[in-house]
Design a protein around this motif. Structure first.
Motif, PDB file in Angstrom:
ATOM      1  N   ASP A  56      -9.463  96.724 -13.580  1.00  0.00           N
ATOM      2  CA  ASP A  56      -9.585  95.909 -12.369  1.00  0.00           C
ATOM      3  C   ASP A  56     -10.922  96.141 -11.680  1.00  0.00           C
ATOM      4  OD1 ASP A  56      -6.997  94.944 -12.740  1.00  0.00           O
ATOM      5  OD2 ASP A  56      -6.110  96.587 -11.590  1.00  0.00           O
ATOM      6  N   GLU A  57     -11.347  95.157 -10.882  1.00  0.00           N
ATOM      7  CA  GLU A  57     -12.637  95.248 -10.198  1.00  0.00           C
ATOM      8  C   GLU A  57     -12.764  96.444  -9.257  1.00  0.00           C
ATOM      9  OE1 GLU A  57     -14.497  91.785  -8.631  1.00  0.00           O
ATOM     10  OE2 GLU A  57     -14.321  90.703 -10.523  1.00  0.00           O
ATOM     11  N   PRO A  58     -11.718  96.890  -8.566  1.00  0.00           N
ATOM     12  CA  PRO A  58     -11.882  98.098  -7.748  1.00  0.00           C
ATOM     13  C   PRO A  58     -12.306  99.316  -8.581  1.00  0.00           C
ATOM     14  CG  PRO A  58      -9.930  96.932  -7.045  1.00  0.00           C
ATOM     15  CD  PRO A  58     -10.405  96.265  -8.312  1.00  0.00           C
ATOM     16  N   VAL A  59     -11.818  99.404  -9.811  1.00  0.00           N
ATOM     17  CA  VAL A  59     -12.224 100.497 -10.700  1.00  0.00           C
ATOM     18  C   VAL A  59     -13.679 100.279 -11.123  1.00  0.00           C
ATOM     19  CG1 VAL A  59     -11.797 101.651 -12.910  1.00  0.00           C
ATOM     20  CG2 VAL A  59      -9.871 100.927 -11.480  1.00  0.00           C
ATOM     21  N   TYR A  91     -11.690 105.980  -2.201  1.00  0.00           N
ATOM     22  CA  TYR A  91     -12.067 105.849  -3.605  1.00  0.00           C
ATOM     23  C   TYR A  91     -11.274 106.749  -4.542  1.00  0.00           C
ATOM     24  CZ  TYR A  91     -14.702 110.170  -3.050  1.00  0.00           C
ATOM     25  OH  TYR A  91     -15.061 111.478  -2.819  1.00  0.00           O
ATOM     26  N   GLU A  92     -10.597 107.755  -4.010  1.00  0.00           N
ATOM     27  CA  GLU A  92      -9.878 108.713  -4.846  1.00  0.00           C
ATOM     28  C   GLU A  92      -8.790 108.064  -5.696  1.00  0.00           C
ATOM     29  OE1 GLU A  92     -10.505 109.181  -1.595  1.00  0.00           O
ATOM     30  OE2 GLU A  92     -11.406 111.154  -1.331  1.00  0.00           O
ATOM     31  N   ALA A  93      -8.229 106.944  -5.240  1.00  0.00           N
ATOM     32  CA  ALA A  93      -7.193 106.245  -6.019  1.00  0.00           C
ATOM     33  C   ALA A  93      -7.771 105.766  -7.351  1.00  0.00           C
ATOM     34  CB  ALA A  93      -6.628 105.077  -5.230  1.00  0.00           C
ATOM     35  N   CYS A  94      -8.995 105.297  -7.331  1.00  0.00           N
ATOM     36  CA  CYS A  94      -9.641 104.856  -8.573  1.00  0.00           C
ATOM     37  C   CYS A  94      -9.958 106.045  -9.472  1.00  0.00           C
ATOM     38  CB  CYS A  94     -10.906 104.063  -8.268  1.00  0.00           C
ATOM     39  SG  CYS A  94     -10.575 102.464  -7.510  1.00  0.00           S
ATOM     40  N   GLU A  95     -10.377 107.144  -8.879  1.00  0.00           N
ATOM     41  CA  GLU A  95     -10.610 108.376  -9.646  1.00  0.00           C
ATOM     42  C   GLU A  95      -9.346 108.783 -10.379  1.00  0.00           C
ATOM     43  OE1 GLU A  95     -13.838 111.414  -7.660  1.00  0.00           O
ATOM     44  OE2 GLU A  95     -11.808 111.486  -6.944  1.00  0.00           O
ATOM     45  N   LEU A  98      -8.521 106.490 -13.340  1.00  0.00           N
ATOM     46  CA  LEU A  98      -9.344 106.788 -14.508  1.00  0.00           C
ATOM     47  C   LEU A  98      -8.896 108.070 -15.203  1.00  0.00           C
ATOM     48  CD1 LEU A  98     -12.863 105.797 -13.176  1.00  0.00           C
ATOM     49  CD2 LEU A  98     -11.586 104.677 -15.004  1.00  0.00           C
ATOM     50  N   ARG A  99      -8.549 109.092 -14.426  1.00  0.00           N
ATOM     51  CA  ARG A  99      -8.043 110.342 -15.026  1.00  0.00           C
ATOM     52  C   ARG A  99      -6.765 110.079 -15.818  1.00  0.00           C
ATOM     53  NH1 ARG A  99      -9.795 112.848 -10.250  1.00  0.00           N
ATOM     54  NH2 ARG A  99      -7.740 112.663  -9.335  1.00  0.00           N
ATOM     55  N   ASN A 104      -3.721 109.357 -20.973  1.00  0.00           N
ATOM     56  CA  ASN A 104      -2.924 108.489 -21.834  1.00  0.00           C
ATOM     57  C   ASN A 104      -3.552 108.302 -23.213  1.00  0.00           C
ATOM     58  OD1 ASN A 104      -1.029 108.184 -19.817  1.00  0.00           O
ATOM     59  ND2 ASN A 104      -1.866 106.258 -19.087  1.00  0.00           N
ATOM     60  N   LYS A 105      -4.867 108.490 -23.323  1.00  0.00           N
ATOM     61  CA  LYS A 105      -5.555 108.353 -24.589  1.00  0.00           C
ATOM     62  C   LYS A 105      -5.407 109.588 -25.472  1.00  0.00           C
ATOM     63  CE  LYS A 105      -9.753 106.829 -24.594  1.00  0.00           C
ATOM     64  NZ  LYS A 105     -11.155 106.516 -24.263  1.00  0.00           N
TER      65      LYS A 105
END
Length: 106
Positions: A56-59, A91-95, A98-99, A104-105
């Motif tokens: 998503d764009e916020p990320v 911004y921590e929600a996007c961090e 990503l973590r 998950n990978k």
């Protein structure tokens, strides 16, 4: 949206943020990266991971602003965090997102 369209939109977003943050981007690439979401050099070169195109764009904004701020603040100290908050708010929600994607990978 096709990958080419996503890549073009992403690059446009980088340039929008670069203008807003008064950062000169000399070179911009979006390519597969194994261990990073993005990287930058002091010469104005930016690379972003193609996996971001599916997010998503916020990320996008989080990763873009994160890298662009490193042109003036080379670490993740108090100034960097203050600038991130000033431009992106919580911004921590996007961090965290990503973590989780990295976890998950694995």
């Amino acid at each position: 949206m096709s990958e080419v369209n996503s890549k073009n939109r992403f690059k446009q977003r980088v340039h929008e943020w670069a203008e807003k943050l008064d950062v000169q981007v000399v070179w911009l690439g979006v390519r597969p990266m194994k261990n990073k979401w993005a990287s930058c050099s002091t010469e104005g070169h930016l690379n972003f991971n193609t996996e971001l195109l599916d997010m998503d764009e916020p990320v996008w904004d989080y990763v873009i602003v994160h890298e662009l701020l490193h042109f003036s603040v080379p670490n993740h100290g108090k100034l960097w965090k203050s600038l991130m908050r000033a431009h992106l708010g919580e911004y921590e929600a996007c961090e965290k997102e990503l973590r989780q994607k990295v976890q998950n990978k694995i």
